[in-house]
Design an enzyme around this catalytic site. Structure first.
Site, PDB file in Angstrom:
ATOM      1  CE  LYS A 107     -38.962  42.050  46.388  1.00 28.78           C
ATOM      2  NZ  LYS A 107     -39.112  40.435  46.184  1.00 28.78           N
ATOM      3  CE  LYS A 207     -37.301  40.910  42.388  1.00 24.07           C
ATOM      4  NZ  LYS A 207     -37.859  39.776  41.698  1.00 24.07           N
TER       5      LYS A 207
HETATM    6  N1  HSE Z   1     -42.315  36.942  42.178  1.00 28.63           N
HETATM    7  C1  HSE Z   1     -41.175  37.449  41.883  1.00 28.63           C
HETATM    8  C2  HSE Z   1     -40.436  36.484  40.817  1.00 28.63           C
HETATM    9  C3  HSE Z   1     -40.042  36.745  43.324  1.00 28.63           C
HETATM   10  O1  HSE Z   1     -41.163  35.730  40.397  1.00 28.63           O
HETATM   11  O2  HSE Z   1     -39.256  36.460  40.641  1.00 28.63           O
HETATM   12  C4  HSE Z   1     -40.268  38.206  44.392  1.00 28.63           C
HETATM   13  O3  HSE Z   1     -39.776  39.437  43.691  1.00 28.63           O
END
Ligand code: HSE
Length: 428
Positions: A107, A207
């Site tokens: 991402k 995202k």
């Molecule tokens: N660290 C992210 C989360 C997952 O806790 O959703 C990877 O994007």
């Protein structure tokens, strides 16, 4: 059966290993579904010696992911290394230049370089697929670019960082302070190597920027995402929000307004009874609103070996079937550089503060809000043992700039104890 489709996989962490496992365990099923055997030609990772619990002996090894990306026996370069620049970017560019399609879970790379990479891909007649980059196992990019392609999207929202949702829901269920639950999440291995990516809202902001570009035909603009993390949410806020019928979520919202594209990733209150309000633990949820479909809600695991590998394989299977949807839903040259909305759409706000318990203190605060044109919807003052009285106010819809001015004026009144907390209440 036609020629096999050959993958080069760079990055053999949790997700890469999961992809290898699916390809090894489901070879016949995958071939039956897409008409090609899915094979792995070569892999690359930082350590060759590490035992990953999968047999890699049939695959060539490359120390350099760029060399892997350029191999003649690779049709699709699967980039699972991570990082917005460095080897991930170099290898992705190399793969596209060498005429390979790219499937990535990265991402950060696309949030920062999505437009340039989309153009590079199209110039080479190739594509980049990134389902695994957004909300783990939830096929949200596919939903937007295919199932909802007939809609003008109006708003997208999402809880897209499972770690933050775990922290916030655990604070609520166990009545624990932020610092304690953060330490728990760390011990459980939930946090990214740089925890600020999670709790600072950056990972979820990446995202959101990718979904906003896809939903609104815009060039990816991560720098325009207004970011606020969860580090300042206290257990008092969690309890007070619950008392008013809300839950606090790290919520991403993107919407096209007549003031430009609004992209926000910030802690918000949502009704406790809403699907977003009921989302517990590390699960993700994305809410998509379109002019024809109205609203759909997608819920599922946002991280982990199986879910993220599932998303990678969905992209690989599409490419094997010859499905080549444009990267952000339409050709890169047609994506517009949308201006960022300078101010957020007006909303109700939750305002929590403590007052010196003396006559007229609350009246002064109320008239300061009134002077700023802010109308109070609900208000609650709690019983207290000491000389400061905790107060909660839910406002009617107000512009954030008006609320900011009102808070500044409140701070001048000499009746507040500590700093007020203001959180947006999102209409979901
Ligand atoms: N660290 C992210 C989360 C997952 O806790 O959703 C990877 O994007």
């Amino acid at each position: 059966m036609t020629a096999p489709l050959r993958l080069g996989i760079a990055g053999l962490g949790t997700v890469g290993t999961g992809v290898v496992r699916i390809i090894q365990d489901k070879a016949d099923l995958l071939a039956a579904r897409c008409g090609h055997r899915i094979e792995i030609s070569a892999v690359s990772a930082r350590s060759r010696a590490k035992d990953r619990g999968v047999d890699l002996s049939a695959y060539a090894w490359e120390d350099d992911p760029v060399a892997l990306a350029r191999r003649d026996d690779v049709d699709i370069f699967v980039e699972l290394m991570g990082g917005s620049d460095g080897p991930a970017k170099a290898a992705t560019e190399a793969a596209l230049a060498a005429g390979k399609d790219v499937v990535t879970a990265n991402k950060a790379l696309l949030a920062h370089h999505g437009q340039a990479l989309a153009r590079a891909a199209e110039e080479s007649g190739r594509t980049i697929r990134f389902e695994a980059a957004v909300a783990g196992g939830i096929p949200v990019v596919k939903a937007l670019t295919e199932g909802l392609a007939g809609n003008g999207m109006t708003r997208i929202m999402g809880v897209m960082n499972g770690t933050c949702n775990y922290i916030l829901t655990r604070m609520q269920s166990a009545g624990l302070p932020y610092e304690e639950v953060f330490a728990e999440a760390d011990a459980l291995g939930f946090l990214e190597a740089d925890p600020e990516l999670d709790v600072g809202g950056i990972d979820a902001g990446h995202k959101l920027a990718l979904l906003a570009a896809t939903a609104f035909g815009a060039q990816v603009d991560f720098d325009a995402v207004e970011l606020q993390g969860i580090g300042e949410i206290t257990i008092e806020d969690i309890h007070a929000a619950a008392d008013m019928g809300y839950r606090i979520k790290l919520l991403g919202v993107a919407q096209m307004t007549d003031r430009g594209l609004e992209q926000r990733m910030s802690p918000c209150l949502v009704p406790a009874s809403s699907p977003l309000g009921q989302l517990e633990g590390g699960t993700n949820m994305v809410v998509l609103e379109g002019d024809a479909v109205e609203q759909i809600v997608l819920r599922g695991p946002g991280a982990g070996e199986g879910p993220t590998a599932s998303a990678v394989m969905g992209d690989v299977m599409d490419l094997a079937r010859g499905i080549r949807t444009p990267i952000f839903g339409q050709p890169a040259a047609t994506l517009e550089k949308r201006p960022a909305a300078a101010s957020a759409t007006p909303a109700p706000y939750y305002l929590r503060f403590s007052l010196l318990d003396k006559p007229g203190a609350l009246a002064k605060v109320a008239s300061t809000l009134g002077d700023a044109g802010i109308s109070i919807n609900r208000m609650r003052q709690y019983g207290h043992a000491d000389s400061s009285a905790p107060v909660l106010i839910v406002t009617h819809k107000t512009a954030r700039s008006d609320l900011k001015s009102a808070i500044e004026a409140m701070e001048e009144l000499g009746v507040l104890v500590g700093n007020p907390v203001a959180l947006r209440i999102e209409d979901v």
